[in-house]
Design a protein around this motif. Structure first.
Motif, PDB file in Angstrom:
ATOM      1  N   GLU A 245       0.809  -1.227   0.000  1.00  0.00           N
ATOM      2  CA  GLU A 245       0.000   0.000   0.000  1.00  0.00           C
ATOM      3  C   GLU A 245       0.842   1.277   0.000  1.00  0.00           C
ATOM      4  N   LEU A 246       2.174   1.120   0.089  1.00  0.00           N
ATOM      5  CA  LEU A 246       3.017   2.330   0.070  1.00  0.00           C
ATOM      6  C   LEU A 246       2.884   3.036  -1.268  1.00  0.00           C
ATOM      7  N   THR A 247       3.122   4.346  -1.258  1.00  0.00           N
ATOM      8  CA  THR A 247       3.053   5.126  -2.496  1.00  0.00           C
ATOM      9  C   THR A 247       4.055   4.599  -3.531  1.00  0.00           C
ATOM     10  N   LYS A 248       3.641   4.637  -4.773  1.00  0.00           N
ATOM     11  CA  LYS A 248       4.538   4.192  -5.859  1.00  0.00           C
ATOM     12  C   LYS A 248       5.650   5.223  -6.096  1.00  0.00           C
ATOM     13  N   LYS A 249       5.552   6.383  -5.432  1.00  0.00           N
ATOM     14  CA  LYS A 249       6.611   7.406  -5.566  1.00  0.00           C
ATOM     15  C   LYS A 249       7.834   7.069  -4.731  1.00  0.00           C
TER      16      LYS A 249
END
Ligand SMILES: Cc1cc2nc3c(=O)[nH]c(=O)nc-3n(C[C@H](O)[C@H](O)[C@H](O)COP(=O)(O)OP(=O)(O)OC[C@H]3O[C@@H](n4cnc5c(N)ncnc54)[C@H](O)[C@@H]3O)c2cc1C
Length: 393
Positions: free
Chosen positions: A127-131
């Protein structure tokens, strides 16, 4: 030598840990708490067992206290700790500029770490940001706040400490020289005032310790109550603690707790510690900062928002610059009032060490030679708090 009697005011993390250490060293202990166990700040924290990494750049004294105590608590309080680890996640240039300082700080404070490439971190935490540009694993963990307090309180009771809850200290008893010899308190369970004598009184009243010291005639305790807000969302969107790889700031911690996550926190000053409102602006800030790290927070129901006040020691600095370390005050030294000691500051993570230093001072003042024995022995089950009889006369 007769057993000395020590009164501990406050049954937050600090008070219950002090009570345990005192009782284990063989003293008679009575805890007076105006509410239930963990009535104050201790009942409202993230539950982040700090590795110290958060403080490794700017506050290395606290960082070292945290990693040392983190290691001890994993052994003695394993029953209430999820040893899930924590990731410091970098997502922009400012985070990446902080990376080298962060790694160097952790190494200086002997905090073990391991750096992961984005694809590995995303496999661990989808769920971490893809950034994400980097993620550094450190030995953070999650603890259950109420059970942590109860486990220390149960262990204190096991060694004979008595707990008198819903008993508010309203004043002190003094000898002819102005030294503290006990307390006056209101027992709300009986609706009456009582007095209790002691060889020493320890105030473990957190953000309220300035007010309590004033009752004894010492207006000079440098305490800076510093509240912060936390917002809880109704799904476990990460397995590890997620921290922003940056200088400590607002909304840069996400702690998983059972099937929820909590995003925190802010840092400001408040006038009335007994009523600190949760503002919409701060809740929105937690939401936006949380979404920067875990975007799916946007699709998750908010479960609640709550506020608590850090009892920080005033070092002349402001807000986030205030050190997270603790201080033990002997009022004989600060105001020539013997018989009273105040312990404040610190973190939940450092509760055991705070107690050790406080009880060392109590033993020295009472010439009671007993060494600390809380490092090795596991605490008894938090459940036993309710089953061990509380023999109060
Ligand atoms: C927003 C926030 C998040 C935090 N998150 C974390 C975290 O994730 N990990 C971590 O390690 N630390 C965390 N902390 C820090 C940690 O919660 C505190 O350092 C700790 O709870 C302080 O415990 P204490 O026992 O000193 O104070 P408290 O828990 O406030 O206990 C003081 C007690 O004294 C009682 N009392 C006061 N006056 C009287 C009186 N006159 N008579 C009788 N009783 C009295 C109160 O009722 C209270 O129960 C956080 C702090 C905040 C504010």
């Amino acid at each position: 030598m007769d057993k000395p009697h020590v009164i501990v005011i406050g049954a937050g993390f600090t008070g219950v840990a002090v009570a345990y250490d005192l009782a284990k060293r063989g003293m008679d202990v009575t805890v007076l708490e105006r509410g239930p166990i963990a009535n104050g700040t201790s009942g409202r924290t993230h539950g982040l067992l700090h590795s110290g990494a958060r403080y490794a750049v700017d506050d290395q004294e606290s960082a070292i206290e945290c990693i040392d105590e983190n290691t001890i608590l994993r052994k003695i309080a394993a029953q209430v700790i999820e040893p899930n680890g924590g990731l410091f996640v970098g997502i922009d240039d400012s985070d990446m500029n902080y990376r080298d300082k962060f790694i160097e700080g952790c190494q200086e404070c002997h905090i073990p770490l391991e750096e992961y490439k984005p694809e590995i971190a995303l496999r661990l935490e989808p769920e971490l940001t893809k950034k994400i540009r980097t993620a550094i694993l450190v030995p953070d963990g999650t603890f259950d706040p109420l059970r942590l307090a109860l486990a220390f309180a149960a262990s204190a009771k096991f060694h004979g400490a008595k707990f008198r809850l819903f008993c508010e200290v309203t004043g002190f008893l003094f000898d002819g020289l102005g030294n503290v010899t006990g307390v006056k308190f209101s027992d709300r369970t009986k609706g009456k005032m009582e007095e209790l004598s002691a060889d020493i009184v320890v105030s473990a009243t957190g953000s309220w310790c300035g007010e309590v010291a004033e009752m004894a005639g010492d207006p000079n305790i440098p305490i800076r109550p510093t509240p912060g807000v936390m917002v809880t969302y109704d799904q476990r969107l990460c397995q590890r603690v997620i921290n922003r790889l940056n200088e400590p700031g607002d909304g840069d911690i996400i702690v998983p707790q059972r099937q929820m996550i909590t995003v925190g926190t802010t840092s400001f000053e408040a006038d009335n510690l007994d009523y600190i409102p949760v503002t919409e602006q701060q809740v929105n800030l937690m939401y936006h900062r949380g979404c920067e790290l875990i975007p799916s927070i946007a699709n998750t129901r908010e479960r609640g928002a709550f506020m608590a006040s850090r009892p920080l020691v005033d070092s002349g600095l402001k807000g986030r610059s205030l050190a997270r370390t603790f201080k033990c005050f002997d009022h004989k030294v600060s105001q020539n009032i013997d018989g009273l000691v105040t312990i404040t500051g610190g973190k939940a993570t450092t509760l055991r060490l705070m107690a050790e230093k406080t009880v060392d001072l109590v033993c020295q003042k009472l010439s009671f030679p007993a060494a600390c024995e809380t490092i090795e022995t596991p605490l008894i089950s938090y459940r036993q708090y309710f089953s061990i009889p509380n023999e109060v006369n």
